[in-house]
Motif scaffolding. Structure first.
Motif, PDB file in Angstrom:
ATOM      1  N   ILE A 198      -0.659  -0.506  -0.959  1.00  0.00           N
ATOM      2  CA  ILE A 198      -0.316  -1.382  -2.183  1.00  0.00           C
ATOM      3  C   ILE A 198      -0.224  -0.485  -3.409  1.00  0.00           C
ATOM      4  O   ILE A 198       0.830  -0.349  -4.094  1.00  0.00           O
ATOM      5  N   LEU A 199      -1.484   0.329  -3.414  1.00  0.00           N
ATOM      6  CA  LEU A 199      -1.387   1.042  -4.789  1.00  0.00           C
ATOM      7  C   LEU A 199      -0.426   2.287  -4.797  1.00  0.00           C
ATOM      8  O   LEU A 199      -0.045   2.926  -5.697  1.00  0.00           O
ATOM      9  N   GLY A 200       0.084   2.671  -3.568  1.00  0.00           N
ATOM     10  CA  GLY A 200       1.158   3.653  -3.448  1.00  0.00           C
ATOM     11  C   GLY A 200       2.538   3.171  -3.531  1.00  0.00           C
ATOM     12  O   GLY A 200       3.709   3.762  -3.569  1.00  0.00           O
ATOM     13  N   THR A 201       2.947   1.799  -4.190  1.00  0.00           N
ATOM     14  CA  THR A 201       4.013   1.274  -4.354  1.00  0.00           C
ATOM     15  C   THR A 201       4.698   2.010  -5.716  1.00  0.00           C
ATOM     16  O   THR A 201       3.939   2.441  -6.768  1.00  0.00           O
ATOM     17  N   PRO A 202       5.966   2.780  -5.318  1.00  0.00           N
ATOM     18  CA  PRO A 202       6.563   3.553  -6.455  1.00  0.00           C
ATOM     19  C   PRO A 202       6.643   2.698  -7.912  1.00  0.00           C
ATOM     20  O   PRO A 202       7.041   1.666  -7.842  1.00  0.00           O
ATOM     21  N   GLY A 203       6.377   3.522  -9.032  1.00  0.00           N
ATOM     22  CA  GLY A 203       6.528   2.965 -10.428  1.00  0.00           C
ATOM     23  C   GLY A 203       5.333   2.199 -10.673  1.00  0.00           C
ATOM     24  O   GLY A 203       5.661   1.715 -11.926  1.00  0.00           O
ATOM     25  N   LEU A 204       4.182   2.295 -10.135  1.00  0.00           N
ATOM     26  CA  LEU A 204       3.017   1.337 -10.860  1.00  0.00           C
ATOM     27  C   LEU A 204       2.797   2.536 -12.152  1.00  0.00           C
ATOM     28  O   LEU A 204       2.670   3.461 -12.291  1.00  0.00           O
ATOM     29  N   ASP A 205       2.504   1.619 -13.149  1.00  0.00           N
ATOM     30  CA  ASP A 205       2.077   2.020 -14.298  1.00  0.00           C
ATOM     31  C   ASP A 205       0.639   2.425 -14.406  1.00  0.00           C
ATOM     32  O   ASP A 205      -0.302   1.883 -14.137  1.00  0.00           O
ATOM     33  N   ARG A 206       0.501   3.966 -14.855  1.00  0.00           N
ATOM     34  CA  ARG A 206      -0.800   4.394 -14.948  1.00  0.00           C
ATOM     35  C   ARG A 206      -1.940   3.590 -15.944  1.00  0.00           C
ATOM     36  O   ARG A 206      -3.169   3.172 -15.672  1.00  0.00           O
ATOM     37  N   ARG A 207      -1.087   3.089 -17.057  1.00  0.00           N
ATOM     38  CA  ARG A 207      -2.079   2.346 -17.968  1.00  0.00           C
ATOM     39  C   ARG A 207      -2.276   0.914 -17.544  1.00  0.00           C
ATOM     40  O   ARG A 207      -3.597   0.401 -17.506  1.00  0.00           O
ATOM     41  N   ASP A 208      -1.578   0.475 -16.653  1.00  0.00           N
ATOM     42  CA  ASP A 208      -1.897  -1.066 -15.974  1.00  0.00           C
ATOM     43  C   ASP A 208      -2.874  -0.737 -15.048  1.00  0.00           C
ATOM     44  O   ASP A 208      -3.952  -1.651 -14.835  1.00  0.00           O
ATOM     45  N   VAL A 209      -2.922   0.347 -14.104  1.00  0.00           N
ATOM     46  CA  VAL A 209      -3.864   0.836 -13.401  1.00  0.00           C
ATOM     47  C   VAL A 209      -5.146   0.817 -14.006  1.00  0.00           C
ATOM     48  O   VAL A 209      -6.311   0.432 -13.663  1.00  0.00           O
ATOM     49  N   GLY A 210      -5.140   1.483 -15.091  1.00  0.00           N
ATOM     50  CA  GLY A 210      -6.517   1.632 -15.772  1.00  0.00           C
ATOM     51  C   GLY A 210      -7.017   0.162 -16.123  1.00  0.00           C
ATOM     52  O   GLY A 210      -8.234   0.121 -16.281  1.00  0.00           O
ATOM     53  N   ALA A 211      -6.032  -0.571 -16.669  1.00  0.00           N
ATOM     54  CA  ALA A 211      -6.663  -1.826 -16.980  1.00  0.00           C
ATOM     55  C   ALA A 211      -7.159  -2.803 -15.881  1.00  0.00           C
ATOM     56  O   ALA A 211      -8.211  -3.407 -16.069  1.00  0.00           O
ATOM     57  N   LEU A 212      -6.571  -2.668 -14.873  1.00  0.00           N
ATOM     58  CA  LEU A 212      -6.985  -3.109 -13.606  1.00  0.00           C
ATOM     59  C   LEU A 212      -8.458  -2.830 -13.339  1.00  0.00           C
ATOM     60  O   LEU A 212      -9.288  -3.615 -12.935  1.00  0.00           O
ATOM     61  N   ARG A 213      -8.847  -1.565 -13.552  1.00  0.00           N
ATOM     62  CA  ARG A 213      -9.939  -0.896 -12.776  1.00  0.00           C
ATOM     63  C   ARG A 213     -11.096  -1.485 -13.885  1.00  0.00           C
ATOM     64  O   ARG A 213     -12.114  -2.048 -13.474  1.00  0.00           O
ATOM     65  N   SER A 214     -10.856  -1.684 -15.141  1.00  0.00           N
ATOM     66  CA  SER A 214     -11.622  -2.536 -16.072  1.00  0.00           C
ATOM     67  C   SER A 214     -12.020  -3.571 -15.730  1.00  0.00           C
ATOM     68  O   SER A 214     -13.098  -4.099 -15.975  1.00  0.00           O
ATOM     69  N   MET A 215     -10.778  -4.527 -15.451  1.00  0.00           N
ATOM     70  CA  MET A 215     -10.931  -5.930 -14.889  1.00  0.00           C
ATOM     71  C   MET A 215     -11.964  -6.000 -13.700  1.00  0.00           C
ATOM     72  O   MET A 215     -12.916  -6.752 -13.616  1.00  0.00           O
ATOM     73  N   LEU A 216     -11.765  -4.826 -12.903  1.00  0.00           N
ATOM     74  CA  LEU A 216     -12.750  -5.045 -11.524  1.00  0.00           C
ATOM     75  C   LEU A 216     -13.997  -4.661 -11.939  1.00  0.00           C
ATOM     76  O   LEU A 216     -14.881  -5.169 -11.298  1.00  0.00           O
ATOM     77  N   LYS A 217     -14.361  -3.967 -12.713  1.00  0.00           N
ATOM     78  CA  LYS A 217     -15.590  -3.525 -13.199  1.00  0.00           C
ATOM     79  C   LYS A 217     -16.283  -4.536 -13.955  1.00  0.00           C
ATOM     80  O   LYS A 217     -17.340  -4.931 -13.416  1.00  0.00           O
TER      81      LYS A 217
END
Length: 233
Positions: A198-217
């Motif tokens: 899922i995380l290998g889907t082309p075009g995922l924005d690194r900033r959005d992924v960083g926000a996701l990590r903050s939410m998970l923590k």
């Protein structure tokens, strides 16, 4: 890259195949009984490639910088991974802008499920009858397909997150899920593999992924510090 290769001669033969097809480098993951002298003897024209081989401890470490990761396997698996033949691999690899990692398992058992969970897809080389190929032969066949098609790549696709960044997000997901009943009915390996793809889907924005990590923590803190996962064994 070669995972836990048993025979240094096979490492040398694989290095020769890599050099013949212009691939960038040789990576060895926890080689067993590795003798670089024997490997160089089996790698005429590719001895420098053997000498410069990168040696690491895990597949996750080896593929950390790769944009697309494919694991070669001949065995039937408990779970269904996306399965590509060499033509599908070449088609998928052609437009990527980052690194491609092709992972080959040990001669006797092949890649383990946790190692295959670090891959976007499983590579199945077509055979008539006996499915298993000699290690160097498998490397040669795979690189021959890539050499023939990758130089003619067309329009680049959006970049994928490198495997190392994906692994960090997966660890955050697992840490949060351990505080829920989810992993009691969903095996770790399958969960990790699904998240990796899922995380290998082309075009995922690194900033959005960083926000996701903050939410998970934050979610992990809110759920408390005691995992609800059943003890192993």
């Amino acid at each position: 890259m070669l995972v836990r290769p048993r025979e240094p001669g096979n490492v040398g033969a694989a290095a020769r195949a890599i050099a013949n097809h212009g691939a960038a480098r040789l990576v060895l993951v926890s080689p067993r009984g590795y003798d670089p002298t024997v490997a160089r003897w089996m790698a005429p024209g590719a001895r420098e490639l053997v000498s410069q081989a990168r040696i690491v401890a895990t597949v996750a470490e080896a593929v950390a910088d790769a944009e697309l990761v494919v694991g070669a396997t001949a065995r039937a698996r408990r779970w269904d991974w996306p399965s590509w033949g060499p033509a599908e691999l070449a088609e998928s690899a052609a437009p990527i802008q980052g690194q491609l990692a092709v992972v080959f398992g040990p001669e006797d058992m092949g890649l383990s499920n946790p190692e295959l969970a670090c891959c976007d897809a499983a590579l199945r080389l077509p055979t008539a009858g006996h499915a298993s190929l000699n290690l160097a032969m498998a490397v040669t066949v795979t690189l021959a397909w890539l050499q023939g098609i990758v130089p003619h790549a067309a329009t680049p696709v959006p970049e994928r997150l490198p495997a190392g960044l994906r692994e960090g997000v997966i660890q955050d997901f697992i840490a949060a899920l351990e505080r829920t009943p989810y992993l009691q009915s969903h095996p770790d390996e399958k969960t990790r593999s699904t998240l990796f793809r899922i995380l290998g889907t082309p075009g995922l924005d690194r900033r959005d992924v960083g926000a996701l990590r903050s939410m998970l923590k934050a979610l992990r803190v809110g759920l408390g510090s005691v995992p609800t996962k059943k003890p192993q064994g």
